[in-house]
Design a protein around this motif. Structure first.
Motif, mmCIF file in Angstrom:
data_model
loop_
_atom_site.group_PDB
_atom_site.id
_atom_site.type_symbol
_atom_site.label_atom_id
_atom_site.label_comp_id
_atom_site.label_asym_id
_atom_site.label_seq_id
_atom_site.Cartn_x
_atom_site.Cartn_y
_atom_site.Cartn_z
ATOM 1 N N ASP A 209 0.828 -1.208 0.000
ATOM 2 C CA ASP A 209 0.000 0.000 0.000
ATOM 3 C C ASP A 209 0.860 1.255 0.000
ATOM 4 O OD1 ASP A 209 -2.680 -1.327 0.557
ATOM 5 O OD2 ASP A 209 -1.542 -1.988 2.318
ATOM 6 N N LEU A 210 2.052 1.144 0.588
ATOM 7 C CA LEU A 210 2.930 2.301 0.755
ATOM 8 C C LEU A 210 4.370 1.859 0.556
ATOM 9 C CD1 LEU A 210 3.531 5.245 1.712
ATOM 10 C CD2 LEU A 210 3.519 4.351 4.060
ATOM 11 N N ILE A 211 5.109 2.598 -0.289
ATOM 12 C CA ILE A 211 6.528 2.314 -0.514
ATOM 13 C C ILE A 211 7.334 3.566 -0.191
ATOM 14 C CG2 ILE A 211 8.299 1.701 -2.212
ATOM 15 C CD1 ILE A 211 6.208 0.111 -3.736
ATOM 16 N N LEU A 212 8.401 3.373 0.568
ATOM 17 C CA LEU A 212 9.348 4.441 0.899
ATOM 18 C C LEU A 212 10.664 4.089 0.235
ATOM 19 C CD1 LEU A 212 8.564 4.410 4.719
ATOM 20 C CD2 LEU A 212 7.385 5.738 2.949
ATOM 21 N N ALA A 213 11.181 4.952 -0.603
ATOM 22 C CA ALA A 213 12.417 4.669 -1.336
ATOM 23 C C ALA A 213 13.369 5.844 -1.167
ATOM 24 C CB ALA A 213 12.126 4.405 -2.815
ATOM 25 N N ASN A 214 14.216 5.750 -0.161
ATOM 26 C CA ASN A 214 15.179 6.810 0.147
ATOM 27 C C ASN A 214 16.566 6.275 -0.195
ATOM 28 O OD1 ASN A 214 16.570 9.013 1.204
ATOM 29 N ND2 ASN A 214 16.470 8.238 3.305
ATOM 30 N N ILE A 215 16.998 6.496 -1.449
ATOM 31 C CA ILE A 215 18.263 5.893 -1.902
ATOM 32 C C ILE A 215 19.080 6.976 -2.603
ATOM 33 C CG2 ILE A 215 19.285 3.905 -3.079
ATOM 34 C CD1 ILE A 215 16.572 2.517 -2.913
ATOM 35 N N ASN A 216 19.200 6.907 -3.911
ATOM 36 C CA ASN A 216 19.798 7.999 -4.680
ATOM 37 C C ASN A 216 19.178 7.993 -6.066
ATOM 38 O OD1 ASN A 216 21.458 6.436 -6.620
ATOM 39 N ND2 ASN A 216 22.669 5.881 -4.820
ATOM 40 N N ARG A 217 19.383 9.064 -6.791
ATOM 41 C CA ARG A 217 18.685 9.251 -8.072
ATOM 42 C C ARG A 217 18.888 8.089 -9.029
ATOM 43 N NH1 ARG A 217 20.337 13.160 -12.980
ATOM 44 N NH2 ARG A 217 21.684 11.365 -13.248
ATOM 45 N N ASN A 218 20.118 7.666 -9.237
ATOM 46 C CA ASN A 218 20.392 6.640 -10.242
ATOM 47 C C ASN A 218 19.725 5.314 -9.915
ATOM 48 O OD1 ASN A 218 21.858 8.501 -11.654
ATOM 49 N ND2 ASN A 218 23.860 7.744 -11.022
ATOM 50 N N ILE A 219 19.779 4.909 -8.654
ATOM 51 C CA ILE A 219 19.137 3.645 -8.273
ATOM 52 C C ILE A 219 17.622 3.777 -8.370
ATOM 53 C CG2 ILE A 219 18.719 2.058 -6.355
ATOM 54 C CD1 ILE A 219 21.605 2.451 -5.521
ATOM 55 N N LEU A 220 17.084 4.900 -7.948
ATOM 56 C CA LEU A 220 15.636 5.104 -8.050
ATOM 57 C C LEU A 220 15.169 5.015 -9.498
ATOM 58 C CD1 LEU A 220 15.151 8.059 -5.529
ATOM 59 C CD2 LEU A 220 14.583 5.648 -5.170
ATOM 60 N N LEU A 221 15.909 5.635 -10.399
ATOM 61 C CA LEU A 221 15.533 5.586 -11.813
ATOM 62 C C LEU A 221 15.649 4.166 -12.363
ATOM 63 C CD1 LEU A 221 17.277 8.854 -13.085
ATOM 64 C CD2 LEU A 221 14.810 8.464 -12.855
ATOM 65 N N ALA A 222 16.704 3.470 -11.974
ATOM 66 C CA ALA A 222 16.931 2.120 -12.497
ATOM 67 C C ALA A 222 15.884 1.124 -11.993
ATOM 68 C CB ALA A 222 18.332 1.647 -12.104
ATOM 69 N N ASP A 223 15.402 1.325 -10.774
ATOM 70 C CA ASP A 223 14.509 0.335 -10.156
ATOM 71 C C ASP A 223 13.054 0.780 -10.068
ATOM 72 O OD1 ASP A 223 16.637 -1.358 -9.800
ATOM 73 O OD2 ASP A 223 17.012 -0.771 -7.726
ATOM 74 N N MET A 224 12.721 1.943 -10.612
ATOM 75 C CA MET A 224 11.370 2.462 -10.451
ATOM 76 C C MET A 224 10.305 1.523 -11.008
ATOM 77 S SD MET A 224 9.845 6.258 -11.313
ATOM 78 C CE MET A 224 11.275 7.068 -10.623
ATOM 79 N N ALA A 225 10.607 0.867 -12.115
ATOM 80 C CA ALA A 225 9.625 -0.057 -12.700
ATOM 81 C C ALA A 225 9.304 -1.191 -11.731
ATOM 82 C CB ALA A 225 10.166 -0.621 -14.016
ATOM 83 N N LYS A 226 10.308 -1.668 -11.003
ATOM 84 C CA LYS A 226 10.094 -2.750 -10.035
ATOM 85 C C LYS A 226 9.273 -2.271 -8.853
ATOM 86 C CE LYS A 226 14.395 -5.042 -11.347
ATOM 87 N NZ LYS A 226 15.778 -5.404 -10.943
ATOM 88 N N TYR A 227 9.517 -1.039 -8.418
ATOM 89 C CA TYR A 227 8.716 -0.494 -7.325
ATOM 90 C C TYR A 227 7.257 -0.352 -7.760
ATOM 91 C CZ TYR A 227 13.380 1.176 -5.835
ATOM 92 O OH TYR A 227 14.700 1.278 -5.499
ATOM 93 N N ALA A 228 7.058 0.208 -8.936
ATOM 94 C CA ALA A 228 5.694 0.446 -9.416
ATOM 95 C C ALA A 228 4.921 -0.866 -9.574
ATOM 96 C CB ALA A 228 5.729 1.201 -10.737
ATOM 97 N N LYS A 229 5.624 -1.919 -9.939
ATOM 98 C CA LYS A 229 4.971 -3.220 -10.152
ATOM 99 C C LYS A 229 4.391 -3.777 -8.860
ATOM 100 C CE LYS A 229 5.808 -7.811 -12.120
ATOM 101 N NZ LYS A 229 6.821 -8.705 -12.750
ATOM 102 N N VAL A 230 5.059 -3.528 -7.738
ATOM 103 C CA VAL A 230 4.585 -4.100 -6.464
ATOM 104 C C VAL A 230 3.745 -3.114 -5.653
ATOM 105 C CG1 VAL A 230 6.508 -5.715 -6.331
ATOM 106 C CG2 VAL A 230 6.720 -3.468 -5.234
ATOM 107 N N LEU A 231 3.492 -1.919 -6.206
ATOM 108 C CA LEU A 231 2.640 -0.939 -5.533
ATOM 109 C C LEU A 231 1.192 -1.155 -5.959
ATOM 110 C CD1 LEU A 231 2.451 1.615 -3.734
ATOM 111 C CD2 LEU A 231 2.763 2.976 -5.820
ATOM 112 N N LYS A 232 0.309 -1.286 -4.998
ATOM 113 C CA LYS A 232 -1.101 -1.499 -5.297
ATOM 114 C C LYS A 232 -1.696 -0.271 -5.980
ATOM 115 C CE LYS A 232 -1.931 -4.408 -1.204
ATOM 116 N NZ LYS A 232 -2.688 -4.517 0.073
ATOM 117 N N PRO A 233 -2.654 -0.462 -6.881
ATOM 118 C CA PRO A 233 -3.374 0.699 -7.432
ATOM 119 C C PRO A 233 -3.978 1.517 -6.298
ATOM 120 C CG PRO A 233 -3.879 -1.276 -8.670
ATOM 121 C CD PRO A 233 -3.099 -1.734 -7.472
#
Length: 279
Positions: A209-233
């Motif tokens: 239901d809630l994702i917190l991603a406090n990392i750095n820009r490059n990792i966030l950009l590289a992994d955003m698709a994976k985060y979005a996939k596991v985030l509920k509508p």
């Protein structure tokens, strides 16, 4: 694991110069930073430091000079380093106190988080962490399944637990952070947070239901698709760990995955973005 401590003296002292240098060093593998009245101190696992050439780090600001000194910090000395030099209690209004086990504070707050930070990033002092802390103190997380990516000391995940989250999963790629997070869960008697060692590849079919991603820009950009996939509508995701000038590229990437920007917080040019996944 041995860490190497690099003291960076910036003359004249300049916060913008500190940020530019820390951003470069973060890309090189430095994990923790602490500003002081001469510049800042950076820490990196000693095996990684062997491949670092400090002369490659540069400051584009005119009239600013940089000087470095290094010291190897044995694993067993790190808690003493924090106690003597760095970590001080954080009090956010009357809502939240973050302190180490060796500190005592007179103030009272609704939430008290105890951490022994060791070498892991995320004590709450840095703007990237405090921005999300402030978001979490504003929202209702009761009953939510929460993912804390790059959990570090597990501060963010523990606050969610204290605020009534149903289940919290913390993930960090650094073994030191992983072990530290587990220690901090025990210190706070948090029983509904699980910590995993690894990166975004660990994300499978679980939905959050809630994702917190406090990392750095490059990792966030590289992994955003994976985060979005596991985030509920209808779920929310909070990004932090980048500068204001990175907002455009972050938002452009987020829109690819049906993430809609709902708010933005900025502190000293560090920025956090809050998104909702369209239903």
């Amino acid at each position: 694991m041995e860490y190497t401590k690099v003291e960076v003296k910036v003359s004249p002292v300049n916060e913008v110069a500190n940020e530019l240098l820390m951003a470069q060093m973060g890309e090189m593998g430095f994990e923790s930073f602490e500003e002081n009245d001469k510049g800042f101190i950076a820490y990196i696992p000693s095996p990684l430091f062997e491949d670092i050439t400090l002369s490659e780090i540069y400051c584009p600001l005119e009239g600013v000079s940089i000087d470095y000194s290094t010291e190897v910090i044995p694993d067993q000395n790190w808690n003493k380093e924090w106690e003597k030099n760095f970590f001080q209690p954080i009090i956010i209004e009357d809502k939240c106190i973050i302190r180490s086990s060796f500190h005592r504070v007179d103030s009272e707050a609704q939430y008290e988080i105890i951490i022994d930070p060791k070498m892991s990033f995320g004590t709450g002092h840095h703007e990237t962490t405090s921005l999300i802390l402030n978001y979490l103190l504003e929202i209702d997380v009761a009953g939510l399944d929460v993912l804390d990516m790059g959990c570090g000391t597990a501060i963010l995940g523990m606050l969610c637990s204290m605020k009534g989250a149903a289940k919290v999963t913390g993930i960090d790629i650094d073994e030191w952070a992983y072990n530290n997070a587990i220690t901090n869960l025990e210190l706070n008697s948090v029983s509904n947070m699980e910590v995993l060692l690894g990166g975004a590849d660990l994300l499978k079919d679980q939905q959050y239901d809630l994702i917190l991603a406090n990392i750095n820009r490059n990792i966030l950009l590289a992994d955003m698709a994976k985060y979005a996939k596991v985030l509920k509508p209808g779920g929310s995701i909070y990004f932090s760990g980048f500068y204001s000038e990175d907002v455009e590229i972050m938002d452009r990437e987020a829109q690819k995955y049906n993430l809609q920007l709902k708010s933005r917080k900025t502190d000293n040019n560090w920025t956090s973005l809050a998104y909702i996944k369209a239903e």
